[in-house]
Design a protein around this motif. Structure first.
Motif, mmCIF file in Angstrom:
data_model
loop_
_atom_site.group_PDB
_atom_site.id
_atom_site.type_symbol
_atom_site.label_atom_id
_atom_site.label_comp_id
_atom_site.label_asym_id
_atom_site.label_seq_id
_atom_site.Cartn_x
_atom_site.Cartn_y
_atom_site.Cartn_z
ATOM 1 N N PRO A 198 0.351 8.982 11.328
ATOM 2 C CA PRO A 198 -0.548 10.061 11.761
ATOM 3 C C PRO A 198 0.204 11.343 12.096
ATOM 4 O O PRO A 198 1.311 11.324 12.621
ATOM 5 N N ASP A 199 -0.412 12.456 11.772
ATOM 6 C CA ASP A 199 0.123 13.781 12.089
ATOM 7 C C ASP A 199 -0.036 14.030 13.586
ATOM 8 O O ASP A 199 -1.059 13.692 14.169
ATOM 9 N N PRO A 200 0.964 14.640 14.251
ATOM 10 C CA PRO A 200 0.810 14.911 15.681
ATOM 11 C C PRO A 200 -0.312 15.910 15.985
ATOM 12 O O PRO A 200 -0.808 15.952 17.108
ATOM 13 N N ALA A 201 -0.697 16.722 15.009
ATOM 14 C CA ALA A 201 -1.840 17.641 15.169
ATOM 15 C C ALA A 201 -2.807 17.364 14.036
ATOM 16 O O ALA A 201 -2.814 18.056 13.013
ATOM 17 N N PRO A 202 -3.618 16.308 14.166
ATOM 18 C CA PRO A 202 -4.379 15.801 13.017
ATOM 19 C C PRO A 202 -5.605 16.641 12.674
ATOM 20 O O PRO A 202 -6.731 16.286 12.998
ATOM 21 N N HIS A 203 -5.398 17.784 12.029
ATOM 22 C CA HIS A 203 -6.529 18.555 11.516
ATOM 23 C C HIS A 203 -7.097 17.898 10.255
ATOM 24 O O HIS A 203 -8.209 18.240 9.835
ATOM 25 N N TRP A 204 -6.319 17.005 9.681
ATOM 26 C CA TRP A 204 -6.789 16.245 8.523
ATOM 27 C C TRP A 204 -6.560 14.760 8.781
ATOM 28 O O TRP A 204 -5.431 14.320 9.012
ATOM 29 N N LEU A 205 -7.638 13.970 8.776
ATOM 30 C CA LEU A 205 -7.558 12.521 8.916
ATOM 31 C C LEU A 205 -7.903 11.914 7.569
ATOM 32 O O LEU A 205 -9.077 11.903 7.170
ATOM 33 N N PRO A 206 -6.919 11.425 6.830
ATOM 34 C CA PRO A 206 -7.234 10.856 5.514
ATOM 35 C C PRO A 206 -7.921 9.508 5.631
ATOM 36 O O PRO A 206 -7.666 8.746 6.576
ATOM 37 N N LEU A 207 -8.795 9.228 4.690
ATOM 38 C CA LEU A 207 -9.380 7.898 4.583
ATOM 39 C C LEU A 207 -8.270 6.912 4.235
ATOM 40 O O LEU A 207 -7.459 7.157 3.352
ATOM 41 N N ARG A 208 -8.220 5.810 4.944
ATOM 42 C CA ARG A 208 -7.238 4.771 4.629
ATOM 43 C C ARG A 208 -7.801 3.820 3.583
ATOM 44 O O ARG A 208 -9.016 3.608 3.494
ATOM 45 N N THR A 209 -6.918 3.221 2.808
ATOM 46 C CA THR A 209 -7.328 2.223 1.819
ATOM 47 C C THR A 209 -6.522 0.946 2.010
ATOM 48 O O THR A 209 -5.352 0.978 2.402
ATOM 49 N N LEU A 210 -7.177 -0.166 1.746
ATOM 50 C CA LEU A 210 -6.523 -1.470 1.693
ATOM 51 C C LEU A 210 -6.150 -1.724 0.239
ATOM 52 O O LEU A 210 -7.012 -1.683 -0.645
ATOM 53 N N THR A 211 -4.885 -1.968 -0.022
ATOM 54 C CA THR A 211 -4.418 -2.094 -1.400
ATOM 55 C C THR A 211 -3.989 -3.522 -1.690
ATOM 56 O O THR A 211 -3.483 -4.235 -0.815
ATOM 57 N N LEU A 212 -4.200 -3.913 -2.925
ATOM 58 C CA LEU A 212 -3.805 -5.242 -3.372
ATOM 59 C C LEU A 212 -3.403 -5.152 -4.829
ATOM 60 O O LEU A 212 -4.195 -4.715 -5.670
ATOM 61 N N ALA A 213 -2.185 -5.544 -5.135
ATOM 62 C CA ALA A 213 -1.704 -5.545 -6.516
ATOM 63 C C ALA A 213 -2.194 -6.800 -7.215
ATOM 64 O O ALA A 213 -2.029 -7.913 -6.714
ATOM 65 N N GLY A 214 -2.813 -6.623 -8.375
ATOM 66 C CA GLY A 214 -3.317 -7.755 -9.138
ATOM 67 C C GLY A 214 -2.932 -7.655 -10.587
ATOM 68 O O GLY A 214 -2.295 -6.679 -11.020
ATOM 69 N N PRO A 215 -3.298 -8.649 -11.399
ATOM 70 C CA PRO A 215 -2.923 -8.652 -12.815
ATOM 71 C C PRO A 215 -3.501 -7.484 -13.595
ATOM 72 O O PRO A 215 -2.932 -7.055 -14.601
ATOM 73 N N SER A 216 -4.633 -6.942 -13.148
ATOM 74 C CA SER A 216 -5.252 -5.823 -13.868
ATOM 75 C C SER A 216 -4.967 -4.481 -13.196
ATOM 76 O O SER A 216 -5.604 -3.480 -13.504
ATOM 77 N N GLY A 217 -4.002 -4.452 -12.274
ATOM 78 C CA GLY A 217 -3.642 -3.210 -11.600
ATOM 79 C C GLY A 217 -3.859 -3.306 -10.104
ATOM 80 O O GLY A 217 -4.255 -4.357 -9.578
#
Length: 567
Positions: A198-217
């Motif tokens: 996190p940014d110490p001055a969070p004027h932008w909060l990005p959406l987080r994603t849960l990632t998983l590597a699989g055979p199709s990407g």
């Protein structure tokens, strides 16, 4: 993307319907459901656009937002399609249409309809096109669906109007009502949950994603703690996870989906991670206090295909089971948008073996379909288990859920309210469950599952049903208590593991000693003869010791052992 595109008729091939009816569904069947959801989403959007001109608003006309969306879709249709078909967009569309019909509460209507402008700005950022639109700000914050949240420093509290300009992937956000410095963001985008600092001055909060590597990407599933429409119902405020909690979600996500994708992904109880479109954390933003082992709350909505609200557990198996459970609801919700499976009078009078309250038929059908998937999940766990104690636990859950689901299916088939398609669908579930009922489960696990099922039904009737004679006109329709309250089902999970040294009445019953359990239940009932939890245990223990006609009648109508409530 546009609502003007011709939409060919949706005709589901019989074999795809049958795949879904037995509780599973191939990638082809799921793609058909997604196509149906796309058509429905565009029809709802067209309905909304036709009514927006009548809504007073300080924002730009809806046609400007629509023009921006169309321009983005023409440039790069894929990201814009994903934005419009996201669960949160479906939740917003359904909610704002209810607002327009006067059947839902919310903030000022212009702020909710103005979410279309935020969607258009987000689409322009994704597609690399331009936008110049007024947007609603909540406490100076602009939610950009699928991307994150921009927070304009110095903006006034409450609802206000801002202007969002997009050029070359750069967002400039300014207030339209006060003189504050502009916020400029270059290429705002989601970030992996495990990597974001996190940014110490969070004027932008990005959406987080849960990632998983699989055979199709690599699969990237939004972990959405920002979008106001992520709750699948009324709008809610952001509830930002701290970095440690987000990382814990990623760890559990890896382990949980490793479990459900260990086999092929087309049978009941299996899941392709790419089908999960959003995970919404609920009830906690920090790793402390420690999460419970099981999922205490989860939910999904027919308006938000592939979205899941989940209170994080500590156990990846519990999370994996919940993913399967909630996606079963999504599949059935999408199918109900295509077929009328039953004629539901919405009267809540049916026993659902996983609920503490009476349910209507649609709720019973949803439960039967979801728990058929859960039964398949535990069937796979039992087949894969190598340790006897793991086989015992998985066998218990498989035996319990197959029995409970089959009971609900029997109720649905006997209701007389299924359509032709509905009877075919529920018959498919019955075939799956009947086959599973013939499969071998460890004897002790099967005994505990049967005991837990009997205990739940008995306690349900004691807590919900009045002890009055059955109506001759409607012998299967109980008369419900008006003083009933919600109650915790403490036995379903407690009976999964046999106790090493039983101490309580429930533990003796779980350990296969109904005589010792009966004595202990009787001791408690001396002080309160009608306490439903204890009385249910006494009845089931008595029936286990003396399985004759009298006890069968007592199990069928346990409420007759209780007096009528005082008036």
């Amino acid at each position: 993307m546009t609502s003007e595109q011709p939409m060919p008729p949706l005709r589901m091939p019989r074999h795809l319907f049958e795949e879904l009816a037995v509780g599973g569904g191939s990638s082809e069947a799921l793609a058909f459901l997604a196509r149906g959801e796309r058509v429905r989403r565009l029809l709802l959007l067209r309905t909304l656009l036709a009514r927006l001109d009548a809504v007073p608003t300080p924002l730009d006309p809806p046609v400007e937002a629509w023009r921006t969306l169309k321009s983005a879709a023409a440039r790069d249709p894929g990201p814009v399609e994903r934005l419009l078909l996201a669960p949160q967009t479906g939740g917003w569309l359904a909610h704002v249409l209810r607002r327009l019909h006067g059947t839902a509460p919310g903030p000022k209507l212009w702020a909710e309809t103005g979410h279309l402008n935020a969607l258009a700005v987000s689409a322009a950022l994704r597609a690399g096109t331009e936008a110049d639109l007024t947007v609603p700000l909540a406490d100076g914050a602009l939610n950009l669906p699928g991307l994150g949240m921009a927070r304009l420093p110095g903006a006034p509290p409450g609802l206000s109007v801002g202007r969002a300009r997009v050029t070359g992937g750069e967002l400039t956000l300014v207030s339209e009502v006060t003189e504050v410095p502009a916020l400029v963001l270059r290429d705002p985008a989601p970030v992996p949950a495990a990597e974001y600092v996190p940014d110490p001055a969070p004027h932008w909060l990005p959406l987080r994603t849960l990632t998983l590597a699989g055979p199709s990407g690599t699969v990237a599933v939004p972990l959405d703690d920002l979008d106001p429409y992520r709750d699948l119902d009324d709008p809610i405020a952001p509830a930002r996870l701290d970095a440690e909690e987000a990382s814990e979600w990623q760890r559990l996500f890896d382990e949980a989906l490793g479990i459900v994708t260990a086999r092929s992904t087309c049978g009941p109880g299996r899941l392709d991670p790419a089908e999960i479109r959003a995970v919404v954390p609920w009830g906690r933003t920090s790793v402390l206090p420690a999460a419970p082992p099981t999922v205490r709350l989860s939910a999904s909505s027919g308006d938000s295909y592939g979205g899941m609200v989940i209170a994080r557990p500590a156990d990846p198996i519990a999370l994996a089971e919940t993913f399967v459970h909630e996606f079963q609801h999504s599949k059935l919700g999408a199918l109900l948008h295509l077929f009328r499976l039953l004629d539901d009078d919405r009267e809540e009078r049916y026993y659902a073996p996983w609920r503490g309250d009476p349910r209507h038929l649609t709720g019973l059908l949803h439960g039967a379909y979801a728990f058929t998937g859960v039964a398949g999940f535990w069937r796979d766990r039992m087949a894969e288990a190598r340790r006897p104690e793991t086989v015992e636990v998985a066998g218990y859950h498989f035996a319990l859920r197959r029995t409970q689901s089959r009971l609900a299916v029997r109720t649905l088939l006997a209701s007389g309210r299924l359509t032709v398609q509905g009877r075919g669908f529920v018959a498919g579930l019955a075939r799956t469950l009947d086959g599973w009922l013939r499969e071998t489960v460890p004897v002790s696990a099967l005994a505990r599952a049967r005991m837990a099922a009997a205990l739940h039904r008995t306690e349900w009737r004691l807590r919900n049903v009045l002890p009055v004679p059955v109506s001759q006109a409607a012998p299967d329709t109980p008369v419900f208590r008006t003083d009933r309250v919600s109650w915790p089902d403490t036995r379903t999970y407690a009976f999964a593991v046999p106790p090493d040294v039983p101490r309580t009445a429930d533990e003796y019953l779980s350990a296969g000693d109904p005589a010792a359990a009966l004595t202990r239940y009787a001791d408690v009932l001396t002080a309160d003869p009608t306490e439903p939890h204890t009385l249910a245990g006494w009845i089931v223990a008595r029936a286990a010791l003396d399985p004759g006609r009298t006890t069968r009648r007592m199990l069928a109508r346990p409420e007759l052992l209780q007096p009528l409530p005082s008036r």
